[in-house]
Scaffold this motif. Structure first.
Motif, PDB file in Angstrom:
ATOM      1  N   SER A 115     -41.919  12.666  32.781  1.00 46.00           N
ATOM      2  CA  SER A 115     -41.576  13.345  31.498  1.00 46.00           C
ATOM      3  C   SER A 115     -40.275  13.900  31.470  1.00 46.00           C
ATOM      4  CB  SER A 115     -42.858  13.941  30.812  1.00 46.00           C
ATOM      5  OG  SER A 115     -42.260  14.417  29.602  1.00 46.00           O
ATOM      6  N   LEU A 116     -40.074  14.884  32.557  1.00 45.98           N
ATOM      7  CA  LEU A 116     -38.842  15.628  32.757  1.00 45.98           C
ATOM      8  C   LEU A 116     -37.692  14.777  33.112  1.00 45.98           C
ATOM      9  CD1 LEU A 116     -37.509  18.464  32.971  1.00 45.98           C
ATOM     10  CD2 LEU A 116     -37.985  18.401  35.422  1.00 45.98           C
ATOM     11  N   THR A 117     -37.768  13.557  33.699  1.00 41.97           N
ATOM     12  CA  THR A 117     -36.663  12.684  34.074  1.00 41.97           C
ATOM     13  C   THR A 117     -36.245  12.038  32.620  1.00 41.97           C
ATOM     14  OG1 THR A 117     -38.189  10.692  34.560  1.00 41.97           O
ATOM     15  CG2 THR A 117     -37.439  12.006  36.348  1.00 41.97           C
ATOM     16  N   HIS A 118     -37.348  11.737  31.868  1.00 38.89           N
ATOM     17  CA  HIS A 118     -36.897  11.028  30.416  1.00 38.89           C
ATOM     18  C   HIS A 118     -36.169  12.262  29.691  1.00 38.89           C
ATOM     19  CE1 HIS A 118     -40.541   8.296  30.933  1.00 38.89           C
ATOM     20  NE2 HIS A 118     -39.589   7.952  31.830  1.00 38.89           N
ATOM     21  N   ASP A 119     -36.555  13.341  29.680  1.00 39.07           N
ATOM     22  CA  ASP A 119     -35.871  14.442  28.923  1.00 39.07           C
ATOM     23  C   ASP A 119     -34.496  14.457  29.528  1.00 39.07           C
ATOM     24  OD1 ASP A 119     -38.185  15.081  27.617  1.00 39.07           O
ATOM     25  OD2 ASP A 119     -38.529  16.841  28.538  1.00 39.07           O
ATOM     26  N   CYS A 120     -34.125  14.453  30.916  1.00 37.50           N
ATOM     27  CA  CYS A 120     -32.899  14.531  31.222  1.00 37.50           C
ATOM     28  C   CYS A 120     -32.042  13.446  30.876  1.00 37.50           C
ATOM     29  CB  CYS A 120     -33.022  14.273  32.999  1.00 37.50           C
ATOM     30  SG  CYS A 120     -33.354  15.755  33.690  1.00 37.50           S
ATOM     31  N   MET A 121     -32.615  12.317  30.672  1.00 38.03           N
ATOM     32  CA  MET A 121     -31.950  11.040  30.212  1.00 38.03           C
ATOM     33  C   MET A 121     -31.396  11.358  28.984  1.00 38.03           C
ATOM     34  SD  MET A 121     -31.028   8.834  32.405  1.00 38.03           S
ATOM     35  CE  MET A 121     -30.386   7.346  31.299  1.00 38.03           C
ATOM     36  N   MET A 122     -32.637  11.859  27.988  1.00 39.92           N
ATOM     37  CA  MET A 122     -32.123  12.193  26.951  1.00 39.92           C
ATOM     38  C   MET A 122     -31.070  13.064  26.434  1.00 39.92           C
ATOM     39  SD  MET A 122     -32.541  11.034  23.809  1.00 39.92           S
ATOM     40  CE  MET A 122     -34.000   9.949  23.862  1.00 39.92           C
ATOM     41  N   VAL A 123     -31.148  14.192  27.459  1.00 40.02           N
ATOM     42  CA  VAL A 123     -29.866  14.861  27.050  1.00 40.02           C
ATOM     43  C   VAL A 123     -28.500  14.471  27.137  1.00 40.02           C
ATOM     44  CG1 VAL A 123     -29.155  17.182  28.203  1.00 40.02           C
ATOM     45  CG2 VAL A 123     -31.457  16.941  27.460  1.00 40.02           C
ATOM     46  N   LEU A 124     -28.561  13.552  28.453  1.00 40.90           N
ATOM     47  CA  LEU A 124     -27.508  13.031  28.906  1.00 40.90           C
ATOM     48  C   LEU A 124     -26.859  11.960  27.897  1.00 40.90           C
ATOM     49  CD1 LEU A 124     -28.235  12.004  32.507  1.00 40.90           C
ATOM     50  CD2 LEU A 124     -26.289  13.362  31.933  1.00 40.90           C
ATOM     51  N   TYR A 125     -27.773  11.322  27.272  1.00 37.73           N
ATOM     52  CA  TYR A 125     -27.510  10.460  26.259  1.00 37.73           C
ATOM     53  C   TYR A 125     -26.894  10.818  25.007  1.00 37.73           C
ATOM     54  CZ  TYR A 125     -28.592   6.756  22.575  1.00 37.73           C
ATOM     55  OH  TYR A 125     -28.417   6.003  21.525  1.00 37.73           O
ATOM     56  N   LEU A 126     -27.505  12.118  24.506  1.00 36.73           N
ATOM     57  CA  LEU A 126     -27.164  13.036  23.361  1.00 36.73           C
ATOM     58  C   LEU A 126     -25.710  13.750  23.600  1.00 36.73           C
ATOM     59  CD1 LEU A 126     -30.490  14.434  22.248  1.00 36.73           C
ATOM     60  CD2 LEU A 126     -29.241  12.511  21.109  1.00 36.73           C
ATOM     61  N   GLU A 127     -25.540  14.353  25.045  1.00 35.65           N
ATOM     62  CA  GLU A 127     -24.213  14.807  25.411  1.00 35.65           C
ATOM     63  C   GLU A 127     -23.109  13.756  25.298  1.00 35.65           C
ATOM     64  OE1 GLU A 127     -22.727  18.005  25.634  1.00 35.65           O
ATOM     65  OE2 GLU A 127     -24.541  18.832  25.289  1.00 35.65           O
ATOM     66  N   VAL A 128     -23.337  12.412  25.777  1.00 35.36           N
ATOM     67  CA  VAL A 128     -22.526  11.637  26.031  1.00 35.36           C
ATOM     68  C   VAL A 128     -21.913  11.434  24.168  1.00 35.36           C
ATOM     69  CG1 VAL A 128     -21.822   9.161  25.916  1.00 35.36           C
ATOM     70  CG2 VAL A 128     -22.643  10.654  27.986  1.00 35.36           C
ATOM     71  N   ARG A 129     -22.979  11.159  23.386  1.00 35.02           N
ATOM     72  CA  ARG A 129     -22.505  11.169  21.991  1.00 35.02           C
ATOM     73  C   ARG A 129     -21.747  12.221  21.292  1.00 35.02           C
ATOM     74  NH1 ARG A 129     -24.784   7.322  24.285  1.00 35.02           N
ATOM     75  NH2 ARG A 129     -24.912   5.366  23.468  1.00 35.02           N
ATOM     76  N   VAL A 130     -22.480  13.642  21.669  1.00 35.21           N
ATOM     77  CA  VAL A 130     -21.728  14.587  21.248  1.00 35.21           C
ATOM     78  C   VAL A 130     -20.232  14.595  21.351  1.00 35.21           C
ATOM     79  CG1 VAL A 130     -21.550  17.093  21.395  1.00 35.21           C
ATOM     80  CG2 VAL A 130     -23.954  16.050  20.938  1.00 35.21           C
ATOM     81  N   HIS A 131     -19.891  14.273  22.868  1.00 33.09           N
ATOM     82  CA  HIS A 131     -18.613  14.190  23.150  1.00 33.09           C
ATOM     83  C   HIS A 131     -17.902  13.245  22.334  1.00 33.09           C
ATOM     84  CE1 HIS A 131     -17.752  16.157  26.885  1.00 33.09           C
ATOM     85  NE2 HIS A 131     -18.984  16.476  27.077  1.00 33.09           N
ATOM     86  N   CYS A 132     -18.316  12.170  21.850  1.00 32.82           N
ATOM     87  CA  CYS A 132     -17.890  11.190  21.023  1.00 32.82           C
ATOM     88  C   CYS A 132     -17.055  11.900  19.876  1.00 32.82           C
ATOM     89  CB  CYS A 132     -18.385  10.075  20.613  1.00 32.82           C
ATOM     90  SG  CYS A 132     -17.658   8.830  19.923  1.00 32.82           S
ATOM     91  N   TYR A 133     -18.157  12.464  19.029  1.00 31.85           N
ATOM     92  CA  TYR A 133     -17.969  13.177  17.916  1.00 31.85           C
ATOM     93  C   TYR A 133     -17.133  14.387  17.840  1.00 31.85           C
ATOM     94  CZ  TYR A 133     -21.946  10.359  15.976  1.00 31.85           C
ATOM     95  OH  TYR A 133     -22.791   9.317  15.453  1.00 31.85           O
ATOM     96  N   PHE A 134     -17.319  15.166  19.067  1.00 31.61           N
ATOM     97  CA  PHE A 134     -16.166  16.348  19.360  1.00 31.61           C
ATOM     98  C   PHE A 134     -14.829  15.818  19.300  1.00 31.61           C
ATOM     99  CE2 PHE A 134     -13.955  18.788  22.476  1.00 31.61           C
ATOM    100  CZ  PHE A 134     -13.925  20.169  21.730  1.00 31.61           C
ATOM    101  N   HIS A 135     -14.729  14.667  20.296  1.00 30.68           N
ATOM    102  CA  HIS A 135     -13.187  14.267  20.279  1.00 30.68           C
ATOM    103  C   HIS A 135     -12.807  13.706  19.095  1.00 30.68           C
ATOM    104  CE1 HIS A 135     -12.345  15.182  24.358  1.00 30.68           C
ATOM    105  NE2 HIS A 135     -13.575  14.952  25.096  1.00 30.68           N
ATOM    106  N   LEU A 136     -13.599  12.923  18.513  1.00 34.60           N
ATOM    107  CA  LEU A 136     -13.157  12.057  17.001  1.00 34.60           C
ATOM    108  C   LEU A 136     -12.845  13.121  16.160  1.00 34.60           C
ATOM    109  CD1 LEU A 136     -15.251   9.043  17.238  1.00 34.60           C
ATOM    110  CD2 LEU A 136     -12.922   9.180  17.724  1.00 34.60           C
ATOM    111  N   LEU A 137     -13.757  14.364  15.909  1.00 31.94           N
ATOM    112  CA  LEU A 137     -13.268  15.247  15.066  1.00 31.94           C
ATOM    113  C   LEU A 137     -12.033  15.894  15.105  1.00 31.94           C
ATOM    114  CD1 LEU A 137     -16.990  17.244  14.469  1.00 31.94           C
ATOM    115  CD2 LEU A 137     -15.591  15.891  12.766  1.00 31.94           C
ATOM    116  N   GLN A 138     -11.746  16.164  16.702  1.00 34.26           N
ATOM    117  CA  GLN A 138     -10.409  16.588  16.966  1.00 34.26           C
ATOM    118  C   GLN A 138      -9.182  15.798  16.180  1.00 34.26           C
ATOM    119  OE1 GLN A 138     -10.395  19.744  17.860  1.00 34.26           O
ATOM    120  NE2 GLN A 138     -12.664  19.508  18.153  1.00 34.26           N
TER     121      GLN A 138
END
Length: 157
Positions: free
Chosen positions: A83-106
């Motif tokens: 379950s912890l490995t799934h949580d790690c993957m979800m955090v990675l997945y979300l962080e990659v997308r947050v980066h996308c929004y962060f850069h595009l908002l700039q």
């Protein structure tokens, strides 16, 4: 202000600032290493559990109740780690997308951004985003299986 309504106005500065995004690739790399290490541990201990069950010499020496309790408890811990490995993957997945929004908002916040004008020069923000994704994918693929890497970066184009 609701975080579900991200706009390009100046009031959204607090929604995605640099302090809320894992800007350093190293932190994301470390999280992928943690995910990879825990996955390895789960596989190793699961194999150990199977070996215990198949070891006739050991099973003959220990009462069946002890063996079963050991197998159940180790199995429960492995489920928690999985379950912890799934949580790690979800955090990675979300962080990659947050980066996308962060850069595009700039890019969208820039005063000179005019989508109606024709400009063939690549935008600096988009260039930084592409650089981030390229570097991240190159580094992270050393620690995650291809299917996990594909999961993280698919659909961002």
């Amino acid at each position: 202000q609701s975080t579900g309504n991200i706009s390009t106005t100046s009031s959204c500065k607090d929604v995605l600032d640099k302090n809320k995004v894992m800007i350093e690739n190293e932190r994301l790399i470390q999280l992928s290493q943690v995910q990879d290490s825990i996955t390895w541990l789960v596989l190793y201990v699961s194999g150990f559990i199977d070996d215990l069950q198949n070891d006739k010499e050991l099973t003959d020496q220990l009462p069946p109740k002890v063996m079963e309790d050991c197998r159940i408890r180790l199995g429960e811990r492995m489920s928690e780690l999985t379950s912890l490995t799934h949580d790690c993957m979800m955090v990675l997945y979300l962080e990659v997308r947050v980066h996308c929004y962060f850069h595009l908002l700039q890019v969208l916040r820039k005063q000179d951004y005019k989508p109606d004008t024709e400009n063939s020069d690549p935008d600096t923000g988009v260039t930084l985003l592409n650089k981030f994704y390229y570097e991240m994918e190159e580094k992270i693929k050393d620690y995650l299986p291809a299917t996990h890497t594909k999961f993280l970066f698919e659909g961002l184009g």
